[in-house]
Structure formats: structure tokens, C-alpha cells
Design an enzyme around this catalytic site. Structure first.
Site, mmCIF file in Angstrom:
data_model
loop_
_atom_site.group_PDB
_atom_site.id
_atom_site.type_symbol
_atom_site.label_atom_id
_atom_site.label_comp_id
_atom_site.label_asym_id
_atom_site.label_seq_id
_atom_site.Cartn_x
_atom_site.Cartn_y
_atom_site.Cartn_z
ATOM 1 N N SER A 140 0.851 -1.186 0.000
ATOM 2 C CA SER A 140 0.000 0.000 0.000
ATOM 3 C C SER A 140 0.884 1.232 0.000
ATOM 4 O O SER A 140 1.674 1.438 0.938
ATOM 5 C CB SER A 140 -0.885 0.006 1.247
ATOM 6 O OG SER A 140 -1.365 1.326 1.462
ATOM 7 N N HIS B 145 -1.414 -1.289 -4.202
ATOM 8 C CA HIS B 145 -2.652 -0.887 -3.519
ATOM 9 C C HIS B 145 -2.638 0.628 -3.290
ATOM 10 O O HIS B 145 -1.695 1.175 -2.713
ATOM 11 C CB HIS B 145 -2.737 -1.648 -2.195
ATOM 12 C CG HIS B 145 -3.997 -1.455 -1.427
ATOM 13 N ND1 HIS B 145 -5.136 -2.225 -1.629
ATOM 14 C CD2 HIS B 145 -4.313 -0.597 -0.431
ATOM 15 C CE1 HIS B 145 -6.079 -1.843 -0.783
ATOM 16 N NE2 HIS B 145 -5.614 -0.845 -0.043
ATOM 17 N N ASP C 219 -4.730 3.840 -1.727
ATOM 18 C CA ASP C 219 -5.767 4.191 -0.758
ATOM 19 C C ASP C 219 -6.287 5.604 -1.006
ATOM 20 O O ASP C 219 -5.587 6.587 -0.772
ATOM 21 C CB ASP C 219 -5.202 4.087 0.661
ATOM 22 C CG ASP C 219 -4.999 2.643 1.074
ATOM 23 O OD1 ASP C 219 -5.982 1.889 1.039
ATOM 24 O OD2 ASP C 219 -3.859 2.272 1.403
ATOM 25 N N MET D 255 -8.890 8.474 -0.012
ATOM 26 C CA MET D 255 -9.716 8.895 1.137
ATOM 27 C C MET D 255 -10.225 10.316 0.905
ATOM 28 O O MET D 255 -9.474 11.169 0.407
ATOM 29 C CB MET D 255 -8.894 8.860 2.421
ATOM 30 C CG MET D 255 -8.220 7.515 2.677
ATOM 31 S SD MET D 255 -7.433 7.464 4.295
ATOM 32 C CE MET D 255 -6.479 5.951 4.164
ATOM 33 N N HIS E 292 -8.437 1.285 -3.742
ATOM 34 C CA HIS E 292 -9.329 1.099 -2.591
ATOM 35 C C HIS E 292 -9.987 2.447 -2.287
ATOM 36 O O HIS E 292 -9.352 3.352 -1.746
ATOM 37 C CB HIS E 292 -8.476 0.595 -1.414
ATOM 38 C CG HIS E 292 -9.224 0.420 -0.140
ATOM 39 N ND1 HIS E 292 -8.590 0.241 1.083
ATOM 40 C CD2 HIS E 292 -10.558 0.382 0.135
ATOM 41 C CE1 HIS E 292 -9.498 0.111 2.036
ATOM 42 N NE2 HIS E 292 -10.689 0.199 1.499
ATOM 43 N N MET F 78 -12.026 4.751 -0.268
ATOM 44 C CA MET F 78 -12.646 5.038 1.034
ATOM 45 C C MET F 78 -13.309 6.401 0.903
ATOM 46 O O MET F 78 -12.902 7.397 1.518
ATOM 47 C CB MET F 78 -11.575 5.003 2.134
ATOM 48 C CG MET F 78 -11.160 3.570 2.481
ATOM 49 S SD MET F 78 -9.565 3.496 3.317
ATOM 50 C CE MET F 78 -8.495 3.546 1.889
ATOM 51 N N MET G 148 -11.586 -5.445 5.977
ATOM 52 C CA MET G 148 -10.722 -4.508 6.712
ATOM 53 C C MET G 148 -10.373 -5.115 8.071
ATOM 54 O O MET G 148 -11.261 -5.492 8.833
ATOM 55 C CB MET G 148 -11.425 -3.171 6.919
ATOM 56 C CG MET G 148 -11.585 -2.317 5.673
ATOM 57 S SD MET G 148 -10.055 -1.948 4.775
ATOM 58 C CE MET G 148 -9.072 -1.119 6.024
ATOM 59 N N ASP H 288 -6.765 -6.148 4.707
ATOM 60 C CA ASP H 288 -6.088 -4.844 4.690
ATOM 61 C C ASP H 288 -6.072 -4.248 6.090
ATOM 62 O O ASP H 288 -7.125 -3.964 6.657
ATOM 63 C CB ASP H 288 -6.851 -3.933 3.707
ATOM 64 C CG ASP H 288 -6.208 -2.559 3.523
ATOM 65 O OD1 ASP H 288 -5.127 -2.315 4.079
ATOM 66 O OD2 ASP H 288 -6.813 -1.741 2.795
ATOM 67 N N GLY I 168 1.159 -1.911 4.239
ATOM 68 C CA GLY I 168 1.660 -0.553 4.028
ATOM 69 C C GLY I 168 2.872 -0.265 4.883
ATOM 70 O O GLY I 168 4.016 -0.347 4.427
#
Ligand code: DX5
Ligand code: ZN
Length: 227
Positions: A15, A40, A42, A44, A76, A78, A147, A182, A204
Site C-alpha cells: 500500500s 494498492h 488508498d 480517502m 481502494h 474510502m 478490513m 487490509d 503498508g
């Protein structure tokens, strides 16, 4: 190798959330040279989770590098109402787009939108969400993301009850749906997650927070019995 080939082997997915963004390309190259093929990302939005991180521009900036090395971008989301953004992430070069079950009242529609955009489709559930939230979307899923920390931050400890939850997800969903885990994955937790059915293991801080990210990747991949 296509995205769906990459989802069919057990793999560790670094990540980039914990990477040094001032030299992101070099950090991605390091883990890909160590064997990583799933990167990966992320995303947000400051609403679904408190932090704001990155968006399609960064996906687009990494796309050629990752694809040319035979890898895939695992995005991913979020973010709230992810269905409004999937086309943009697909255009940016995402191969797999994962949306949170909690982030939309229209999970089925959101997954259809991911498929229509030409990407593999994933659905994620938070630690407090029962696996049954995914029971009626199994046929649309390429991947289910469990998660194992509350989303929003790297470096949190693995929530132990996630192991039993991985097994319940594996039981619930068709065998061709890959299970991803994750949060808090490191050389200690990776093996037990793999034993409970996790095929993609996101890590990560255990990789990019290590003094030698390539060695850390190799150690976690070995612990997971990953390719
Ligand atoms: C957390 C993110 C994770 C994060 C994991 O919300 O979804 O992908 O990078 O970080 P670690 O591996 O440090 O727990
Ligand atoms: Zn993630």
C-alpha cells in the site's frame, strides 16, 4: 498478465499510503523489483474517513510504470458515494476498484458501474460490518476486502477477530471471489490471514516503514506463502 490472473494467486499488495510521496515512482519500482505485482492505492475523501489522501491524478501518474512491469493497480476507495467516481478512476488506469459497502446505499449499482467501466470489482467491509453485507452481491464480485483495522490510517494493530471473519467471508462467497485483507498485515499476521483464506494481503507500514522495503516485502510474502 491480466488483472484477473493476478487475483488468482496469493499475493502481497504493497500500500503506497506509507510510501515516501516525494519519490513515489522509485518506491513503487523497489517493491516491483522485489516481486510485487499488485499496487494498492488508498483513496480517502475526508468524509467517509477523516483523512484526505490522493485521487485519480496519482493513479494516472503510476499507471504506465505499473502496467509496463506486468502489474495492476488495486484502487481502494474510502469515499462516500463511490459510484460517482468509478469512471474517472477507470480512465486513470485502475485495474481493480474496491468500494465500501458502508459508503453507498447502492452497492449493487456501484459494482455494476465498476464492471461497466471495464475494471475488476471489489467490495470492502469495515471491522464493524457483518460479512452478510456482501451476501447478495457475490455474483458481481471479483474480490471482497475484509478490513482488519478501521480504515483511515496506516500503522494500526491488526484486529484479531478478523481471522475468523476472513473464514466466514470465504465460506459465504463463491470460490472464484478473491478475499483481500487490509490493515496491520506484517510478517506475523500474514501467515494466519492466508490460512483463513486471504489471497491478497495488503501491507503498508510493514513494507514502506521498514529500513529495507524490498526485504520487508520478501519476508511478508514468504510468511504468507505468496507468489
Ligand atoms: C487503511 C488503508 C490501508 C493501509 C494499511 O485505511 O486501507 O491500505 O495502508 O496500512 P498498514 O499496512 O500500515 O496497516
Ligand atoms: Zn487500503
Amino acid at each position: 498478465m491480466t488483472a484477473s490472473d493476478l487475483l488468482h494467486a496469493r499475493r502481497v499488495a504493497p500500500s503506497i499510503l506509507s510510501a515516501d510521496f516525494a519519490r513515489l515512482g522509485a518506491q513503487v519500482q523497489t517493491v516491483m523489483e522485489a516481486g510485487a505485482r499488485v499496487i494498492h492505492v488508498d483513496v480517502m475523501d475526508g468524509h467517509f474517513v477523516p483523512p484526505i489522501t490522493i485521487g485519480p491524478l496519482v493513479v494516472s501518474a503510476l499507471a504506465d510504470q505499473v502496467h509496463d512491469a506486468g502489474g495492476m493497480l488495486d484502487v481502494h476507495l474510502m469515499i462516500e458515494r463511490p459510484e460517482r467516481h468509478v469512471a474517472e478512476f477507470a480512465r486513470a488506469g485502475a485495474d481493480l476498484i474496491t468500494v465500501h459497502a458502508e459508503a453507498t446505499p447502492h452497492l449493487h449499482y456501484a459494482l455494476q458501474a465498476v464492471k461497466q467501466a471495464g475494471c475488476a470489482a471489489g467490495a470492502a467491509i469495515n471491522p464493524g460490518t457483518p460479512v452478510e453485507a456482501l451476501a447478495d452481491v457475490g455474483e458481481l464480485l471479483d474480490l471482497a476486502l475484509c478490513m482488519s483495522v478501521n480504515p483511515g490510517w496506516g500503522g494500526q494493530p491488526f484486529i484479531g477477530s478478523s481471522l475468523a471473519k476472513l473464514a466466514r467471508l470465504r465460506e459465504l462467497l463463491p470460490a472464484d471471489v478473491a478475499i483481500e485483507v487490509d490493515g496491520g498485515v506484517d510478517a506475523t499476521t500474514a501467515g494466519p490471514c492466508a490460512e483463513q483464506g486471504a489471497r491478497l494481503l495488503v501491507a503498508g507500514s510493514a513494507i514502506f516503514g521498514a529500513a529495507d522495503p524490498a526485504a520487508a516485502y520478501a519476508q511478508i510474502a514468504t510468511a504468507a506463502g505468496a507468489a
